[in-house]
Motif scaffolding. Structure first.
Motif, mmCIF file in Angstrom:
data_model
loop_
_atom_site.group_PDB
_atom_site.id
_atom_site.type_symbol
_atom_site.label_atom_id
_atom_site.label_comp_id
_atom_site.label_asym_id
_atom_site.label_seq_id
_atom_site.Cartn_x
_atom_site.Cartn_y
_atom_site.Cartn_z
ATOM 1 N N HIS A 71 -87.311 -63.210 17.405
ATOM 2 C CA HIS A 71 -87.820 -61.845 17.216
ATOM 3 C C HIS A 71 -89.226 -61.876 16.636
ATOM 4 O O HIS A 71 -90.066 -61.033 16.962
ATOM 5 C CB HIS A 71 -86.886 -61.057 16.289
ATOM 6 C CG HIS A 71 -85.676 -60.511 16.966
ATOM 7 N ND1 HIS A 71 -85.663 -59.305 17.624
ATOM 8 C CD2 HIS A 71 -84.432 -61.027 17.114
ATOM 9 C CE1 HIS A 71 -84.458 -59.084 18.138
ATOM 10 N NE2 HIS A 71 -83.692 -60.118 17.840
ATOM 11 N N CYS A 72 -89.474 -62.858 15.763
ATOM 12 C CA CYS A 72 -90.794 -62.986 15.145
ATOM 13 C C CYS A 72 -91.845 -63.382 16.178
ATOM 14 O O CYS A 72 -92.918 -62.769 16.246
ATOM 15 C CB CYS A 72 -90.739 -64.017 14.018
ATOM 16 S SG CYS A 72 -92.343 -64.515 13.345
ATOM 17 N N ASP A 73 -91.539 -64.390 16.981
ATOM 18 C CA ASP A 73 -92.534 -64.946 17.895
ATOM 19 C C ASP A 73 -92.516 -64.280 19.269
ATOM 20 O O ASP A 73 -93.469 -63.622 19.660
ATOM 21 C CB ASP A 73 -92.317 -66.455 18.035
ATOM 22 C CG ASP A 73 -92.564 -67.188 16.724
ATOM 23 O OD1 ASP A 73 -93.457 -66.756 15.971
ATOM 24 O OD2 ASP A 73 -91.866 -68.176 16.453
ATOM 25 N N ILE A 74 -91.422 -64.410 19.958
ATOM 26 C CA ILE A 74 -91.342 -63.861 21.315
ATOM 27 C C ILE A 74 -91.272 -62.341 21.283
ATOM 28 O O ILE A 74 -91.918 -61.647 22.076
ATOM 29 C CB ILE A 74 -90.117 -64.440 22.054
ATOM 30 C CG1 ILE A 74 -90.224 -65.975 22.134
ATOM 31 C CG2 ILE A 74 -90.005 -63.847 23.463
ATOM 32 C CD1 ILE A 74 -88.985 -66.646 22.672
ATOM 33 N N GLY A 75 -90.501 -61.814 20.343
ATOM 34 C CA GLY A 75 -90.362 -60.367 20.246
ATOM 35 C C GLY A 75 -91.519 -59.671 19.576
ATOM 36 O O GLY A 75 -91.584 -58.447 19.540
ATOM 37 N N ASN A 76 -92.424 -60.456 18.993
ATOM 38 C CA ASN A 76 -93.625 -59.895 18.377
ATOM 39 C C ASN A 76 -93.301 -58.895 17.264
ATOM 40 O O ASN A 76 -93.989 -57.896 17.082
ATOM 41 C CB ASN A 76 -94.530 -59.230 19.427
ATOM 42 C CG ASN A 76 -95.951 -59.034 18.918
ATOM 43 O OD1 ASN A 76 -96.478 -59.871 18.197
ATOM 44 N ND2 ASN A 76 -96.557 -57.917 19.294
ATOM 45 N N ALA A 77 -92.217 -59.147 16.501
ATOM 46 C CA ALA A 77 -91.781 -58.229 15.456
ATOM 47 C C ALA A 77 -92.205 -58.745 14.078
ATOM 48 O O ALA A 77 -91.645 -59.728 13.586
ATOM 49 C CB ALA A 77 -90.263 -58.071 15.504
ATOM 50 N N PRO A 78 -93.175 -58.110 13.425
ATOM 51 C CA PRO A 78 -93.635 -58.602 12.118
ATOM 52 C C PRO A 78 -92.545 -58.578 11.049
ATOM 53 O O PRO A 78 -92.515 -59.441 10.176
ATOM 54 C CB PRO A 78 -94.795 -57.655 11.769
ATOM 55 C CG PRO A 78 -94.597 -56.452 12.631
ATOM 56 C CD PRO A 78 -93.942 -56.936 13.875
ATOM 57 N N LEU A 79 -91.633 -57.608 11.124
ATOM 58 C CA LEU A 79 -90.566 -57.547 10.133
ATOM 59 C C LEU A 79 -89.690 -58.790 10.188
ATOM 60 O O LEU A 79 -89.250 -59.308 9.159
ATOM 61 C CB LEU A 79 -89.705 -56.298 10.345
ATOM 62 C CG LEU A 79 -88.504 -56.125 9.407
ATOM 63 C CD1 LEU A 79 -88.947 -56.128 7.947
ATOM 64 C CD2 LEU A 79 -87.751 -54.843 9.729
ATOM 65 N N ALA A 80 -89.434 -59.319 11.394
ATOM 66 C CA ALA A 80 -88.634 -60.537 11.528
ATOM 67 C C ALA A 80 -89.345 -61.720 10.870
ATOM 68 O O ALA A 80 -88.709 -62.559 10.220
ATOM 69 C CB ALA A 80 -88.366 -60.825 12.999
ATOM 70 N N ASP A 118 -91.962 -46.136 19.436
ATOM 71 C CA ASP A 118 -91.165 -45.945 18.232
ATOM 72 C C ASP A 118 -91.345 -47.052 17.204
ATOM 73 O O ASP A 118 -91.011 -46.876 16.036
ATOM 74 C CB ASP A 118 -89.678 -45.857 18.602
ATOM 75 C CG ASP A 118 -89.348 -44.565 19.331
ATOM 76 O OD1 ASP A 118 -90.165 -43.629 19.265
ATOM 77 O OD2 ASP A 118 -88.287 -44.501 19.973
ATOM 78 N N LYS A 119 -91.865 -48.198 17.616
ATOM 79 C CA LYS A 119 -92.019 -49.334 16.694
ATOM 80 C C LYS A 119 -93.351 -49.302 15.945
ATOM 81 O O LYS A 119 -93.582 -50.111 15.048
ATOM 82 C CB LYS A 119 -91.891 -50.652 17.464
ATOM 83 C CG LYS A 119 -90.528 -50.864 18.126
ATOM 84 C CD LYS A 119 -90.501 -52.192 18.874
ATOM 85 C CE LYS A 119 -89.126 -52.461 19.490
ATOM 86 N NZ LYS A 119 -88.792 -51.486 20.554
ATOM 87 N N LEU A 120 -94.230 -48.393 16.304
ATOM 88 C CA LEU A 120 -95.591 -48.400 15.775
ATOM 89 C C LEU A 120 -95.643 -48.274 14.251
ATOM 90 O O LEU A 120 -96.264 -49.087 13.568
ATOM 91 C CB LEU A 120 -96.403 -47.272 16.415
ATOM 92 C CG LEU A 120 -97.862 -47.149 15.972
ATOM 93 C CD1 LEU A 120 -98.636 -48.417 16.286
ATOM 94 C CD2 LEU A 120 -98.519 -45.943 16.641
ATOM 95 N N ALA A 121 -94.997 -47.261 13.702
ATOM 96 C CA ALA A 121 -95.083 -47.016 12.267
ATOM 97 C C ALA A 121 -94.474 -48.159 11.467
ATOM 98 O O ALA A 121 -95.047 -48.614 10.472
ATOM 99 C CB ALA A 121 -94.399 -45.698 11.910
ATOM 100 N N MET A 122 -93.315 -48.639 11.901
ATOM 101 C CA MET A 122 -92.670 -49.738 11.181
ATOM 102 C C MET A 122 -93.502 -51.013 11.245
ATOM 103 O O MET A 122 -93.636 -51.743 10.245
ATOM 104 C CB MET A 122 -91.281 -50.003 11.765
ATOM 105 C CG MET A 122 -90.537 -51.145 11.089
ATOM 106 S SD MET A 122 -90.318 -50.895 9.306
ATOM 107 C CE MET A 122 -89.110 -49.569 9.338
#
Length: 331
Positions: A71-80, A118-122
């Motif tokens: 999720h951090c790398d491939i999913g590009n999710a900073p929270l992960a 929807d992911k912008l603010a988070m």
């Protein structure tokens, strides 16, 4: 200086409050955030619960760690990425262990580009938090070499993503000349911005800069910025934080001496009493003296000669000359 998921979660209220930007949350988006957290934490909930039963401090269970990394790398999710950094901090058995990994994943989170929709603010909130933490890693040489210039750039990126604590670090960098050329005007401007979001250290530092700049001038009692400093001192004095005692001294001074607004002896008394009760330093002795003055010379409903005498006696015993002089003068 650990990244805390709870801090991120607690920041949601800010987004649903008075942010003057396109990322204000409506009811539907608040519902999304709830579902988002459920989804993210649900991904690791089972393993985390099992880890806790085993007495482990790990945040992400071992069998799910790769999924969260994805999720951090491939999913590009900073929270992960933040979760992984926190995970390594939690499982470290000695000081410094895994600091390089914490720094690495904090850097990954800070380097992300917010996703749209929807992911912008988070994502913006997560990136702001991560960049502030990365700035601390770089400033203190944790998990790698110190780099004050890059540290300040990370604090600035954090501030750009509306992390007001990050803005406080930017103000400090300009005030102290850390990683940038010293510029007190820029420092004050950033402190003011951060104080608008009720960050107490920014309010306090803004008050100090305005106060001492005015003292150097020739028209201090009528300084136009005192009204702002008066409001900021109220914020800093009424927050529980390490600088609350000193903040309340400034609050009392503004209220007692009618700076930035009319005199307010009752408010001055309350602020000075807090500093008096909690500080053994010079500002504490001065605050106790001023409490005594209000008890002797203030409005009738605030007067109390016995309390004033007790405070002045204690001050004189501690060799605070104004207290001794007032006792000699008589009450």
């Amino acid at each position: 200086m650990k990244l805390r998921i709870a801090e991120l979660a607690g920041s949601i209220g800010k987004l649903s409050g008075s942010y003057k930007n396109p990322f204000i949350l409506n009811v539907h988006f608040k519902a999304f955030l709830f579902l988002f957290f459920v989804a993210v934490f649900g991904l690791i909930a089972s393993e985390t619960a099992q880890a806790q039963q085993r007495g482990s401090k790990e945040i992400v269970g071992a069998t799910k760690l790769k999924n969260v990394m994805g999720h951090c790398d491939i999913g590009n999710a900073p929270l992960a990425c933040i979760m992984i950094a926190d995970h390594y901090g939690a499982i470290a058995k000695s000081k410094g262990q895994y600091d390089d990994r914490r720094r690495d994943y904090t850097n990954r989170a800070c380097s992300k580009t917010p996703r749209s929709g929807d992911k912008l603010a988070m994502d913006r909130m997560s990136i702001g938090l991560a960049c502030r933490a990365l700035g601390e890693f770089l400033r203190n040489g944790i998990g790698g070499p110190k780099n004050m210039v890059t540290s300040t750039k990370m604090f600035q990126r954090s501030c750009d993503f509306e992390d007001m604590n990050g803005c406080a670090y930017v103000g400090e960098s300009y005030q102290m000349g850390r990683g940038v050329a010293k510029d007190e005007k820029k420092a004050l401007a950033v402190y003011k911005k951060s104080c608008r979001d009720a960050v107490p250290i920014s309010c306090y530092k803004s008050v100090r800069m305005i106060f001492w700049d005015a003292i150097k001038g020739q028209n201090a009692p009528h300084n136009q910025q005192f009204a702002l400093a008066r409001r900021q001192s109220d914020i800093a004095c009424n927050k529980k934080w390490s600088g609350q005692i000193s903040s309340c001294w400034y609050r009392g001074f503004f209220m007692m001496n009618a700076l930035g607004g009319p005199a307010n002896p009752a408010a001055a008394l309350k602020a000075y009493q807090f500093t008096c009760a909690n500080s053994q330093k010079e500002n504490g002795r001065n605050a106790c003296y001023n409490v005594a003055k209000i008890r002797l010379d203030g409005p009738q409903n605030l007067r109390d000669k016995a309390k004033a005498r007790t405070l002045l006696t204690a001050g004189c015993t501690a060799d605070y000359k104004p207290s001794c002089d007032r006792l000699k003068k008589g009450l």
